[in-house]
Scaffold this active site. Structure first.
Site, PDB file in Angstrom:
ATOM      1  N   SER A  13       1.720  -9.897  -0.859  1.00  0.00           N
ATOM      2  CA  SER A  13       1.346  -8.482  -0.738  1.00  0.00           C
ATOM      3  C   SER A  13       1.704  -7.856   0.605  1.00  0.00           C
ATOM      4  O   SER A  13       1.923  -6.642   0.678  1.00  0.00           O
ATOM      5  CB  SER A  13      -0.146  -8.308  -1.017  1.00  0.00           C
ATOM      6  OG  SER A  13      -0.928  -9.092  -0.141  1.00  0.00           O
TER       7      SER A  13
ATOM      8  N   GLU B 126      -9.667   7.540   3.353  1.00  0.00           N
ATOM      9  CA  GLU B 126     -10.586   6.706   4.127  1.00  0.00           C
ATOM     10  C   GLU B 126      -9.865   5.408   4.414  1.00  0.00           C
ATOM     11  O   GLU B 126      -8.956   5.018   3.689  1.00  0.00           O
ATOM     12  CB  GLU B 126     -11.879   6.445   3.355  1.00  0.00           C
ATOM     13  CG  GLU B 126     -11.824   5.241   2.427  1.00  0.00           C
ATOM     14  CD  GLU B 126     -10.877   5.401   1.256  1.00  0.00           C
ATOM     15  OE1 GLU B 126     -10.695   6.546   0.805  1.00  0.00           O
ATOM     16  OE2 GLU B 126     -10.308   4.386   0.808  1.00  0.00           O
TER      17      GLU B 126
ATOM     18  N   LYS C 102       0.809  -1.219   0.000  1.00  0.00           N
ATOM     19  CA  LYS C 102       0.000   0.000   0.000  1.00  0.00           C
ATOM     20  C   LYS C 102       0.847   1.275   0.000  1.00  0.00           C
ATOM     21  O   LYS C 102       0.429   2.301  -0.509  1.00  0.00           O
ATOM     22  CB  LYS C 102      -0.945   0.001   1.199  1.00  0.00           C
ATOM     23  CG  LYS C 102      -2.133  -0.920   1.004  1.00  0.00           C
ATOM     24  CD  LYS C 102      -3.185  -0.702   2.071  1.00  0.00           C
ATOM     25  CE  LYS C 102      -4.453  -1.481   1.755  1.00  0.00           C
ATOM     26  NZ  LYS C 102      -4.301  -2.935   2.044  1.00  0.00           N
TER      27      LYS C 102
END
Ligand SMILES: *Cc1c(COP(=O)(O)O)cnc(C)c1O
Length: 406
Positions: A384, A114, A92
């Site tokens: 990930s 968010e 991310k």
């Protein structure tokens, strides 16, 4: 409501209030005129190298391959692209850093985001701290209670966490509140979206920022083996790590597999398998597959992994499903927990529960590819993120469902 270009086949577009069109146009222009310049790419590349720790490693996993296929008939090599080694522990940060740097270059003085489980909020707060922009993160009040460690992290990083008390007090309410804030403060504020979803240009922007995963992995596998992998596997929540690794292989003879969360099982309605079980609809400003009832009401998703617990999916994946270029499979909560155990014991890596869904299907992918190619397949898995954040969830799941560590 208006639809504009930015489509993937019949999906994507912009289903937002008129007041947001200007902001989305401005971001699209920024992505076109700033993001792709040499200067921006050099600066971002330097941050990815010196701060995030890129390129991330490519790790061979022979003991995992033998555990999944003891005879070596279907699985040749298994390669792991190690996004868990990124600063903050997952892919991310690649996206958050790119979007916050772009915001700065566009003259924005404030970043909002968010977050559901808090992972994207932490990544955005991290990038905002590094690049010196004030950051506010909208988070459902229920999630603020459930995700206390990530709330503490964001606050330590200097972000303001805004609990959202409306609706079900979860991710979708936080998204609505972030959009409301953006409409009000559009001149000063950049909205940093956390996956390859949302209205155009976000799915494209996020995919471009995550493409570094696949570009690196492609060169690393070629360097190590002299050939492309036969298949690539990634988990799919909103779809950003998957599209990030897949984009580099779309034009190659490489089979692509996305794995969605089947939660407690596809027959139970308690799952997050949007592409596998959803219908076409509109959520968060884009047309894609969504989980909804007969009246089009969005349904709650369920998965043991907070990062896959989303009733939508990025529009590019919807298109890749329809064209058949990517095959979408599912894995249950139980299969994910078992995959965490297996990878820990065979490779010595604690993977995130999200990532574990991809590992749960590696043996099947090997069987499919071996049948297709007539020889054992080499499989590249997008790892990930790391699993330290999930130890509590796994313990709670075991307490409720049984299934101890072997
Ligand atoms: C958030 C998250 C995901 C799911 O998001 P995508 O946009 O589908 O990649 C997957 N893995 C990890 C470790 C995450 O934190």
């Amino acid at each position: 409501m208006t639809t504009l270009p930015g489509s993937f086949g019949a999906y994507g577009g912009r289903y937002v209030a008129e007041t947001l069109m200007f902001a989305l146009d401005e971001l699209e222009a920024g992505a076109r005129d700033i993001l792709r310049t040499d200067e921006f790419q050099r600066t971002l590349g330097g941050l990815l190298r010196d701060y995030v720790g890129r390129p991330t490693a490519l790790t061979p996993a022979p003991r995992l391959a033998r555990a999944l296929d003891p005879d070596g008939h279907t699985l040749g090599e298994v390669w792991l692209k190690r996004e868990d080694l990124c600063h903050t522990g997952a892919h991310k940060i690649n996206n958050a850093l790119g979007q916050v740097l772009l915001a700065k270059r566009m003259g924005k003085t404030r970043v909002i985001a968010e977050t559901g489980a808090g992972q994207h909020g932490v990544a955005t707060a991290t990038a905002a701290a590094l690049l010196d922009l004030p950051c506010e993160v909208f988070m459902g009040a229920l999630d603020v209670e459930r995700q206390a460690p990530n709330v503490a992290r964001m606050r330590l990083l200097g972000a303001r966490v805004v609990p959202v008390e409306t609706g079900s007090r979860t991710l979708k309410d936080a998204m609505n509140e972030a959009l409301r804030d953006w409409v009000t403060n559009v001149a000063s504020t950049a909205y940093c979206v956390g996956s390859a979803a949302g209205p155009h240009p976000y799915p494209t922007l996020v995919a471009e920022l995550q493409r570094v995963i696949g570009d690196e992995a492609r060169a690393q596998v070629m360097g190590a083996t002299g050939a492309l992998p036969d298949a690539v596997v990634a988990c799919v929540g909103g779809g950003s790590n998957a599209i990030g690794i897949m984009r580099a292989f779309l034009d190659d003879d490489v089979s692509l597999y996305g794995v969605e969360a089947a939660g407690e099982g596809l027959s139970t309605e308690r799952h997050a398998a949007t592409l596998t079980r959803g219908r076409v609809g509109v959520l968060h400003g884009a047309r894609s597959y969504v989980l909804c009832d007969d009246d089009g009401q969005i349904e709650e998703a369920h998965s043991i992994s907070a990062g896959l617990d989303y009733p939508g999916v990025g529009p590019e994946h919807a298109h890749l499903k329809d064209t058949g270029r990517v095959t979408y499979l599912t894995a249950t909560d139980r299969e994910a927990v078992e995959a965490v155990d297996l990878v820990a014991r065979r490779v010595g890596i604690l993977v995130a529960l999200e990532t574990a869904h991809a590992f749960a299907r590696v043996a099947d992918v090997g069987r499919r590819e071996a049948a297709r190619r007539g020889r054992p397949a080499s499989v590249l898995v997008c790892l990930s993120g790391r699993g330290d954040k999930d130890l509590g969830s796994i313990e709670a799941w075991r307490a409720a469902h049984g299934g101890g560590a072997r």
